[in-house]
Design an enzyme around this catalytic site. Structure first.
Site, mmCIF file in Angstrom:
data_model
loop_
_atom_site.group_PDB
_atom_site.id
_atom_site.type_symbol
_atom_site.label_atom_id
_atom_site.label_comp_id
_atom_site.label_asym_id
_atom_site.label_seq_id
_atom_site.Cartn_x
_atom_site.Cartn_y
_atom_site.Cartn_z
ATOM 1 N N GLY A 299 0.737 -5.050 1.019
ATOM 2 C CA GLY A 299 -0.501 -5.100 0.235
ATOM 3 C C GLY A 299 -0.303 -5.737 -1.124
ATOM 4 O O GLY A 299 -1.248 -6.277 -1.700
ATOM 5 N N GLU B 258 -0.608 -9.322 -0.482
ATOM 6 C CA GLU B 258 -2.021 -9.605 -0.172
ATOM 7 C C GLU B 258 -2.877 -9.596 -1.438
ATOM 8 O O GLU B 258 -3.757 -10.439 -1.614
ATOM 9 C CB GLU B 258 -2.536 -8.570 0.840
ATOM 10 C CG GLU B 258 -1.863 -8.738 2.203
ATOM 11 C CD GLU B 258 -2.164 -7.588 3.141
ATOM 12 O OE1 GLU B 258 -1.840 -6.431 2.791
ATOM 13 O OE2 GLU B 258 -2.713 -7.840 4.212
ATOM 14 N N ALA C 84 0.862 -1.179 0.000
ATOM 15 C CA ALA C 84 0.000 0.000 0.000
ATOM 16 C C ALA C 84 0.901 1.233 0.000
ATOM 17 O O ALA C 84 2.063 1.170 0.413
ATOM 18 C CB ALA C 84 -0.890 -0.024 1.232
ATOM 19 N N GLU D 206 4.799 -5.209 6.908
ATOM 20 C CA GLU D 206 4.045 -4.103 7.512
ATOM 21 C C GLU D 206 4.537 -3.764 8.915
ATOM 22 O O GLU D 206 4.513 -2.604 9.326
ATOM 23 C CB GLU D 206 2.550 -4.463 7.578
ATOM 24 C CG GLU D 206 1.839 -4.399 6.249
ATOM 25 C CD GLU D 206 1.830 -5.706 5.485
ATOM 26 O OE1 GLU D 206 2.692 -6.572 5.756
ATOM 27 O OE2 GLU D 206 0.961 -5.868 4.609
HETATM 28 N N1 CAA Z 1 4.651 3.108 -0.759
HETATM 29 C C1 CAA Z 1 5.044 4.269 -1.338
HETATM 30 N N2 CAA Z 1 6.175 4.388 -2.060
HETATM 31 C C2 CAA Z 1 6.941 3.294 -2.198
HETATM 32 C C3 CAA Z 1 6.588 2.054 -1.627
HETATM 33 C C4 CAA Z 1 5.378 1.981 -0.880
HETATM 34 N N3 CAA Z 1 4.913 0.836 -0.322
HETATM 35 N N4 CAA Z 1 7.562 1.152 -1.917
HETATM 36 C C5 CAA Z 1 8.479 1.807 -2.666
HETATM 37 N N5 CAA Z 1 8.096 3.109 -2.832
HETATM 38 C C6 CAA Z 1 8.805 4.164 -3.556
HETATM 39 C C7 CAA Z 1 9.997 4.651 -2.767
HETATM 40 O O1 CAA Z 1 9.599 5.608 -1.807
HETATM 41 C C8 CAA Z 1 10.848 5.237 -3.867
HETATM 42 O O2 CAA Z 1 10.340 6.505 -4.208
HETATM 43 P P1 CAA Z 1 11.357 7.746 -4.438
HETATM 44 O O3 CAA Z 1 12.218 7.306 -5.629
HETATM 45 O O4 CAA Z 1 10.443 8.862 -4.773
HETATM 46 O O5 CAA Z 1 12.144 7.891 -3.207
HETATM 47 C C9 CAA Z 1 10.591 4.305 -5.044
HETATM 48 O O6 CAA Z 1 9.369 3.625 -4.750
HETATM 49 C C10 CAA Z 1 11.668 3.260 -5.204
HETATM 50 O O7 CAA Z 1 11.816 2.606 -3.955
HETATM 51 P P2 CAA Z 1 13.244 2.381 -3.259
HETATM 52 O O8 CAA Z 1 14.170 3.509 -3.602
HETATM 53 O O9 CAA Z 1 12.986 2.110 -1.817
HETATM 54 O O10 CAA Z 1 13.700 1.074 -4.046
HETATM 55 P P3 CAA Z 1 14.683 -0.082 -3.525
HETATM 56 O O11 CAA Z 1 14.918 -0.947 -4.704
HETATM 57 O O12 CAA Z 1 15.840 0.482 -2.788
HETATM 58 O O13 CAA Z 1 13.815 -0.902 -2.425
HETATM 59 C C11 CAA Z 1 11.830 -2.019 -1.603
HETATM 60 C C12 CAA Z 1 12.665 -1.604 -2.842
HETATM 61 C C13 CAA Z 1 12.592 -3.038 -0.755
HETATM 62 C C14 CAA Z 1 10.542 -2.646 -2.129
HETATM 63 C C15 CAA Z 1 11.521 -0.767 -0.749
HETATM 64 O O14 CAA Z 1 11.001 0.256 -1.602
HETATM 65 C C16 CAA Z 1 10.521 -1.000 0.333
HETATM 66 O O15 CAA Z 1 10.854 -1.534 1.377
HETATM 67 N N6 CAA Z 1 9.244 -0.563 0.133
HETATM 68 C C17 CAA Z 1 8.218 -0.624 1.150
HETATM 69 C C18 CAA Z 1 7.702 -2.035 1.336
HETATM 70 C C19 CAA Z 1 6.653 -2.062 2.431
HETATM 71 O O16 CAA Z 1 6.893 -1.753 3.571
HETATM 72 N N7 CAA Z 1 5.405 -2.461 2.056
HETATM 73 C C20 CAA Z 1 4.317 -2.534 2.984
HETATM 74 C C21 CAA Z 1 3.520 -1.240 2.974
HETATM 75 S S1 CAA Z 1 2.240 -1.190 4.200
HETATM 76 C C22 CAA Z 1 0.985 -2.119 3.536
HETATM 77 O O17 CAA Z 1 1.078 -2.671 2.456
HETATM 78 C C23 CAA Z 1 -0.281 -2.194 4.367
HETATM 79 C C24 CAA Z 1 -1.200 -3.275 3.947
HETATM 80 O O18 CAA Z 1 -1.126 -4.384 4.392
HETATM 81 C C25 CAA Z 1 -2.277 -3.014 3.001
#
Ligand code: CAA
Length: 258
Positions: free
Chosen positions: A109, A112, A65, A132
């Site tokens: 998400g 999911e 998400a 998460e």
């Molecule tokens: N939401 C918003 N933006 C996201 C995102 C997310 N879940 N995941 C990645 N992005 C964005 C980053 O902020 C980044 O944007 P900028 O270039 O503007 O800074 C861009 O995508 C590229 O991401 P990274 O620079 O972080 O890329 P990476 O290759 O170094 O890492 C990754 C990739 C490991 C997937 C890392 O982006 C990450 O950990 N993302 C978050 C994963 C996460 O925590 N997901 C769970 C979200 S909560 C949820 O989903 C609730 C639910 O159950 C419904």
């Protein structure tokens, strides 16, 4: 309909829906989920479509998400607006088969949403996880419920509590995905599977999907009784007549429009 965050393609009787927010690794925001719901339900209602493929990019199916959108949400916002359930679960109303074709990250998400597909074909680049907890929330779209049903309690607790990600081979070994293929063959394989399904009688494919999903909601006895009713009702379909007579006549069945 024009979509901002999806790319749509139709090949024969297969609809391909591609999540498309590349700059945010397909983070799932309100607009994308609204569009996804609309596209899924439109294809489900389209007589020409027999199977749907849901996919993302080479780098990410979806990285979860949208954290940027959620960061300042308050409890009243999320509760009164029904955050997550309102527009995330349209996929569960789709009665035709939906294959998830996953490359790269399927996290939070994204994992999911993948688990709401009927089965998953993964590229060898795929990575699955429910991280998460690292951003201070529980999963919100069924991760704590569908993951243990898919892979068992021990593995699910491990992934949910440590936030570790698993690669495609581990995902296949523990039953989260049905097949792993080289990344450059992902769409070829997913489309071939989708076309195989679309060539089957859609009415019967829908019955099978309905029965399998029933298995997760009921007892064994009730599930088998439900299956038997649908098996019996299949004898009221032209698909059964065509399928069985084609076998006896030693010819290929023609399930077009059935
Ligand atoms: N939401 C918003 N933006 C996201 C995102 C997310 N879940 N995941 C990645 N992005 C964005 C980053 O902020 C980044 O944007 P900028 O270039 O503007 O800074 C861009 O995508 C590229 O991401 P990274 O620079 O972080 O890329 P990476 O290759 O170094 O890492 C990754 C990739 C490991 C997937 C890392 O982006 C990450 O950990 N993302 C978050 C994963 C996460 O925590 N997901 C769970 C979200 S909560 C949820 O989903 C609730 C639910 O159950 C419904």
């Amino acid at each position: 309909m024009q979509y901002e965050d999806l790319i749509i393609e139709v090949q024969d009787s297969v609809a391909v829906i591609r999540l498309n927010r590349p700059k945010a690794l397909n983070a799932l925001n309100e607009n994308m989920m609204n569009e996804l719901g609309a596209a899924l339900l439109a294809f489900d209602a389209d007589d020409k479509i027999g199977c749907i493929v849901l996919t993302g990019s080479e780098k990410a199916f979806a990285a979860g998400a949208d954290i940027a959108a959620m960061a300042n949400y308050t409890y009243p916002d999320t509760y009164t607006q029904g955050y997550i359930s309102r527009n995330w679960e349209h996929i569960l109303r789709v009665r035709k088969p939906v294959i998830g074709a996953v490359a790269g990250y399927a996290l939070g998400g994204g994992c999911e949403l993948a688990m709401m597909c009927d089965f998953l074909i993964a590229a060898d680049s795929a990575k699955f996880g429910q991280p998460e907890i690292k951003v201070g929330v529980t999963p919100g779209a069924g991760g704590t419920q569908r993951l243990p049903r898919a892979i068992g309690k021990a593995k699910a607790m491990d992934l949910l509590l440590t936030a570790r990600t698993i690669d495609a081979l581990e995902a296949e070994r523990i039953g989260l995905v049905s097949r792993v293929v080289p990344a450059d063959k992902l769409m070829e394989e997913a489309l071939a599977a989708a076309k195989t399904i679309a060539a089957m009688p859609t009415s019967v494919a829908m019955m099978i999907k309905d029965c399998v999903n029933r298995a997760f909601e009921t007892t064994l006895t009730d599930g088998v009784a439900y299956e038997r009713r649908l098996f019996q009702s299949a004898f009221g379909t032209p698909a059964q007549k065509e399928g069985m007579h084609a076998f006896l006549e030693k010819r290929l069945p023609n399930f077009d429009g059935l």
